[in-house]
Design a protein around this motif. Structure first.
Motif, PDB file in Angstrom:
ATOM      1  N   SER A 139     -13.291   4.022  -5.593  1.00 46.82           N
ATOM      2  CA  SER A 139     -12.039   3.283  -5.380  1.00 46.82           C
ATOM      3  C   SER A 139     -12.288   2.255  -4.291  1.00 46.82           C
ATOM      4  O   SER A 139     -12.552   2.611  -3.136  1.00 46.82           O
ATOM      5  CB  SER A 139     -10.924   4.227  -4.938  1.00 46.82           C
ATOM      6  OG  SER A 139     -10.695   5.149  -5.952  1.00 46.82           O
ATOM      7  N   SER A 142     -11.499   2.178  -0.316  1.00 47.61           N
ATOM      8  CA  SER A 142     -10.900   3.445   0.147  1.00 47.61           C
ATOM      9  C   SER A 142     -11.689   4.046   1.315  1.00 47.61           C
ATOM     10  O   SER A 142     -11.185   4.918   2.011  1.00 47.61           O
ATOM     11  CB  SER A 142     -10.803   4.451  -1.005  1.00 47.61           C
ATOM     12  OG  SER A 142     -12.095   4.751  -1.484  1.00 47.61           O
ATOM     13  N   ASP A 176      -6.155  -1.447   1.529  1.00 53.83           N
ATOM     14  CA  ASP A 176      -6.837  -0.474   2.392  1.00 53.83           C
ATOM     15  C   ASP A 176      -7.746  -1.170   3.404  1.00 53.83           C
ATOM     16  O   ASP A 176      -7.894  -0.715   4.533  1.00 53.83           O
ATOM     17  CB  ASP A 176      -7.718   0.468   1.542  1.00 53.83           C
ATOM     18  CG  ASP A 176      -6.945   1.690   1.067  1.00 53.83           C
ATOM     19  OD1 ASP A 176      -5.766   1.842   1.449  1.00 53.83           O
ATOM     20  OD2 ASP A 176      -7.531   2.482   0.304  1.00 53.83           O
TER      21      ASP A 176
END
Ligand SMILES: Cc1ncc(C[n+]2csc(CCOP(=O)(O)OP(=O)(O)O)c2C)c(N)n1
Ligand SMILES: [Mg+2]
Length: 369
Positions: A139, A142, A176
């Motif tokens: 991801s 992340s 993020d």
């Protein structure tokens, strides 16, 4: 001099391998040879793993060819096993450069029983507890908030360690990424953020990824310095990483470093044919001509330490044999037992997972498997 927010990437080696500036030529010859071997391993690892992929012996692979100077430069600029590294899925060169054993990396990629993770991660997501190289996640971005958390803990505990967090340029468009970098800046966390700008995020060119003039400029918005180096120049990357890591250790707070490089290979095996579908063959050829390994070889020749063709061929053969041996050993260990998938996540397995484990055991028994 390494200065924040430069117009051009910082370099220590010209394309022809000749040194630029006072810091050029300061690295010992034995070390340069060591870095050359490490970079060649990354290149040949790509070749061998792509073959294993085509043979159906692994299911996912993301090449780092063209990015060897960036990944090995980062690895050789920090203290392996001391500083924490939150990398991303393309960082097998960084893992190998830090000293994660080749056998472990191969076993992880094949999901073999000898994989320390027992095949519970996606292939091509190695990690190492000993080397503090955190098993990555696919991801995008992340890893950035937890890297900031690691660095905050290091600061609160007064540890003589820093955190290194790597990512692609595409990751800097993710929420993020901004949350993590902002928090690190506000808290003065000892984190070195390193962007491996390979100019493509699958089929999205960096120019269509952001309106920012560059990636390192994004540091300005968070009140931290942004540095920019030629990511195909291993001397420049190693020098910048070591210098910035020392600075961070002395309490400077976080820093963003952008390494400008290029992904010569495909994004991953999900990418059919990059040159037919989304990018120019000319562009690839232009960057292939700026090969980071070749540049280091030219530098060695410039220093009178030329690597001869037979010497290079022998090194490639040695690497191939080592990868073949690691592959045989991983495959000989077999596949992990299914029951291991319930291990190592919780101290006490929650009731619903225990139920699933019991159900699966019963199913396998009833169907005679
Ligand atoms: C949150 C999230 N969105 C989308 C994807 C799909 N995806 C996988 S790799 C990738 C491109 C990332 O590019 P970059 O950060 O530049 O790293 P690179 O692969 O070029 O090294 C995308 C969009 C994903 N894995 N995670
Ligand atoms: Mg990219």
């Amino acid at each position: 001099m390494l200065e924040p927010f430069p117009a051009e990437p910082f370099r220590l080696l010209a394309d022809d391998g000749s040194p630029i500036g006072p810091a050029g030529g300061m690295v010992a010859a034995t070390q340069l040879r060591d870095w050359w071997r490490a970079m060649l391993l990354v290149r040949e690892f790509d070749r061998k793993l792509v073959t294993l992929l085509r043979q159906g012996r692994t299911t996912f692979y993301a090449q780092a060819s063209g990015m060897e100077a960036t990944q090995i430069g980062i690895a050789k600029g920090i203290r392996p096993g001391h500083d924490w590294v939150w990398g991303y899925y393309r960082d097998h060169g960084l893992a190998l450069g830090l000293g994660v054993p080749l056998g472990e990396v191969v076993a992880q990629m094949l999901g073999a029983d000898s994989d320390p993770n027992k095949g519970r991660q996606m292939p091509h997501h190695p990690g190492s507890r000993d080397l503090r190289f955190v098993s990555s996640s696919s991801s995008i971005a992340s890893q950035v908030p937890p890297a900031t958390g690691t660095a905050m803990a290091q600061k609160y505990l007064g540890l003589d360690e820093i955190t290194v967090c790597t990512f692609g340029e595409g990751a800097t468009s993710e929420g993020d990424w901004h949350a993590g970098v902002n928090m690190a800046a506000v808290k003065g966390a000892p984190c070195l953020f390193v962007c491996e700008n390979n100019q493509w995020a699958i089929s999205t060119a960096v120019g269509r990824q952001t309106r920012s003039e560059s990636i390192h400029l994004k540091a300005k918005a968070y009140g931290i310095p942004g540095y920019y180096v030629d990511g195909n120049d291993v001397l420049a990357v190693q020098y910048a990483v070591q210098t910035l890591a020392d600075q961070i250790r002395q309490g400077s707070g976080p820093v963003l470093l952008e390494c400008l490089t290029y992904r010569v290979g495909s994004h991953s095996n999900a990418d059919a044919d990059a040159e037919k579908t989304y990018r120019d063959r000319d562009e690839v050829q232009r960057w292939t001509a700026r090969d980071p390994i070749l540049r280091l070889e030219r530098h060695l020749a410039h220093l009178g330490l030329e690597i001869t063709a037979p010497e290079r061929a022998a090194e490639v053969a040695r690497i191939h044999a080592e990868i073949d041996r690691a592959t045989e050993q991983a495959e000989a260990s077999g596949q992990p037992d299914w029951s291991s998938m319930f291990d190592d996540v919780y101290g006490d397995i929650p009731a619903h997972l225990r139920q699933q484990s019991d159900d699966l055991r019963a199913e396998l028994r009833d169907t005679g498997r």
